[in-house]
Scaffold this motif. Structure first.
Motif, short mmCIF file in Angstrom:
data_model
loop_
_atom_site.label_atom_id
_atom_site.label_comp_id
_atom_site.label_asym_id
_atom_site.label_seq_id
_atom_site.Cartn_x
_atom_site.Cartn_y
_atom_site.Cartn_z
N SER A 25 30.49 70.46 4.16
CA SER A 25 31.04 69.35 3.39
C SER A 25 30.11 68.14 3.45
O SER A 25 29.84 67.50 2.42
CB SER A 25 32.42 68.99 3.93
N ASP A 26 29.62 67.84 4.67
CA ASP A 26 28.69 66.71 4.82
C ASP A 26 27.41 66.96 4.02
O ASP A 26 26.88 66.03 3.39
CB ASP A 26 28.36 66.49 6.30
N ASP A 84 26.08 64.62 1.00
CA ASP A 84 24.73 64.04 0.98
C ASP A 84 23.99 64.45 -0.29
O ASP A 84 23.31 63.62 -0.92
CB ASP A 84 23.95 64.48 2.22
N ALA A 85 24.13 65.72 -0.68
CA ALA A 85 23.46 66.20 -1.89
C ALA A 85 24.01 65.47 -3.11
O ALA A 85 23.25 65.08 -4.02
CB ALA A 85 23.63 67.71 -2.04
N ALA A 86 25.34 65.27 -3.14
CA ALA A 86 25.96 64.58 -4.28
C ALA A 86 25.48 63.12 -4.32
O ALA A 86 25.19 62.59 -5.40
CB ALA A 86 27.48 64.64 -4.17
N ARG A 87 25.41 62.46 -3.15
CA ARG A 87 24.93 61.07 -3.11
C ARG A 87 23.49 60.98 -3.61
O ARG A 87 23.14 60.06 -4.36
CB ARG A 87 25.02 60.54 -1.68
N GLN A 88 22.67 61.92 -3.16
CA GLN A 88 21.28 61.91 -3.60
C GLN A 88 21.20 62.13 -5.12
O GLN A 88 20.40 61.48 -5.81
CB GLN A 88 20.48 62.99 -2.87
N GLU A 89 22.02 63.03 -5.61
CA GLU A 89 22.00 63.29 -7.06
C GLU A 89 22.48 62.05 -7.83
O GLU A 89 21.91 61.70 -8.87
CB GLU A 89 22.91 64.49 -7.37
#
Length: 174
Positions: free
Chosen positions: A112-113, A117-122
Motif C-alpha cells: 500500500s505504501d 508513493d508511486a501514485a504521488r510520484q505520478e
C-alpha cells in the motif's frame, strides 16, 4: 452272594447272633474297601480334576481380566496422548495462522505504501507536465499578444478587450 442274602433274611427272622454281626461287619468293611477303591477313589479323582479345571479357569479369567484392565489403561493413556498431540497441533496451527496473518498484513501495508508513493510520484509528474504545458501556452499567448499589439497600436480599451478574448480562448482550451 445269594447265600449271603439268604442268611441275612434268615438271620433277621431268628434274632441277632454275635457271629452274624461280626460277619455283617466284615462284609460291610469289605464293601467299604471295594467302594473306596472302585467308586470313591475315581469319584475323588474326578472331583479333583474338576476342582483343578475350575481353578485353572478362574486363574485364566483373572489373568484375562488383569490383561484387559492393563490394555484398557494403555488405551486410555494412548487416547490421552493423542488428545494432547492434537491439542498441540491445533495450537501450533493457530500460532502459524496468526504469524501468517501478521506477515500478510505487513506485506499489504508495504505494498500500500509503495502504491501511494508511486501514485504521488505520478501526480507530481503530471502536475509538472501540466505546469509546463500551461507555461508553454502562456508563452505562446504572450508572443501572440505581443505580435498583435505590434501589428496595431491599441487603445487601453482595445488592449483590455484583447486580453479578455485571449483569456476566454485559454479557458476553452482547457
Amino acid at each position: 452272594m445269594q447265600s449271603l442274602a439268604g442268611m441275612l433274611v434268615l438271620g433277621a427272622g431268628a434274632g441277632f447272633q454275635p457271629g452274624d454281626i461280626l460277619y455283617q461287619l466284615f462284609i460291610f468293611l469289605i464293601l467299604l474297601a471295594l467302594l473306596r477303591k472302585f467308586a470313591w477313589g475315581p469319584f475323588i479323582d474326578v472331583m479333583k480334576e474338576r476342582e483343578d479345571h475350575i481353578a485353572n479357569e478362574i486363574d485364566t479369567a483373572e489373568k484375562n481380566r488383569t490383561d484387559a484392565e492393563r490394555m484398557s489403561k494403555e488405551a486410555q493413556e494412548d487416547l490421552k496422548k493423542t488428545r494432547q498431540e492434537a491439542h498441540q497441533i491445533i495450537e501450533e496451527a493457530r500460532k502459524t495462522a496468526k504469524t501468517q496473518e501478521q506477515d500478510i498484513i505487513a506485506a499489504a501495508r508495504v505494498e500500500s505504501d509503495r502504491m501511494k508513493d508511486a501514485a504521488r510520484q505520478e501526480i507530481e509528474t503530471e502536475k509538472d507536465k501540466a505546469i509546463q504545458a500551461l507555461q508553454d501556452q502562456v508563452a505562446t499567448l504572450s508572443v501572440q499578444i505581443a505580435s498583435k499589439v505590434i501589428e496595431k497600436e491599441l487603445s487601453d480599451q482595445d488592449q483590455q478587450q484583447l486580453i479578455n478574448d485571449y483569456m476566454k480562448e485559454l479557458g476553452e482550451e482547457r
